[in-house]
Scaffold this motif. Structure first.
Motif: not given
Length: 95
Positions: A67-95
């Motif tokens: 259970v703990i391992g599943g939760v930690l894998v989910g948290l790592n995935g959430t971090t990557l998901l957030g990183l992808g969203v931030v990187a996508n927003r930064l890419r869109r804001s560049e001229p």
């Protein structure tokens, strides 16, 4: 890169949730643990019942680690998901 982070992150979140739920269901359906605990309490000092309860505790420990391992894998995935969203927003804001 943003798309890859989002894709891998979403996959890891889904995998982590599935793993955690599978082990939670395994814990909920583990009637042998309760029976072993009750038998060990009723027959205090009997090595056979204490050994059976010890094995049940080891099995419960592995289930909790799952259970703990599943939760930690989910948290790592959430971090990557957030990183992808931030990187996508930064890419869109560049001229």
């Amino acid at each position: 890169m943003a798309r890859a982070c989002t894709l891998v992150g979403g996959t890891l979140v889904a995998l982590g949730v599935v793993v955690a739920l599978v082990f939670l269901v395994a814990i909920a359906r583990d009637d042998a643990y309760g029976r072993a605990e009750m038998a060990s309490q009723r027959n205090a000092g009997n090595v056979m019942y204490e050994a059976e309860f010890g094995a049940a505790r080891v099995r419960r420990g592995f289930q909790l680690v799952g259970v703990i391992g599943g939760v930690l894998v989910g948290l790592n995935g959430t971090t990557l998901l957030g990183l992808g969203v931030v990187a996508n927003r930064l890419r869109r804001s560049e001229p």
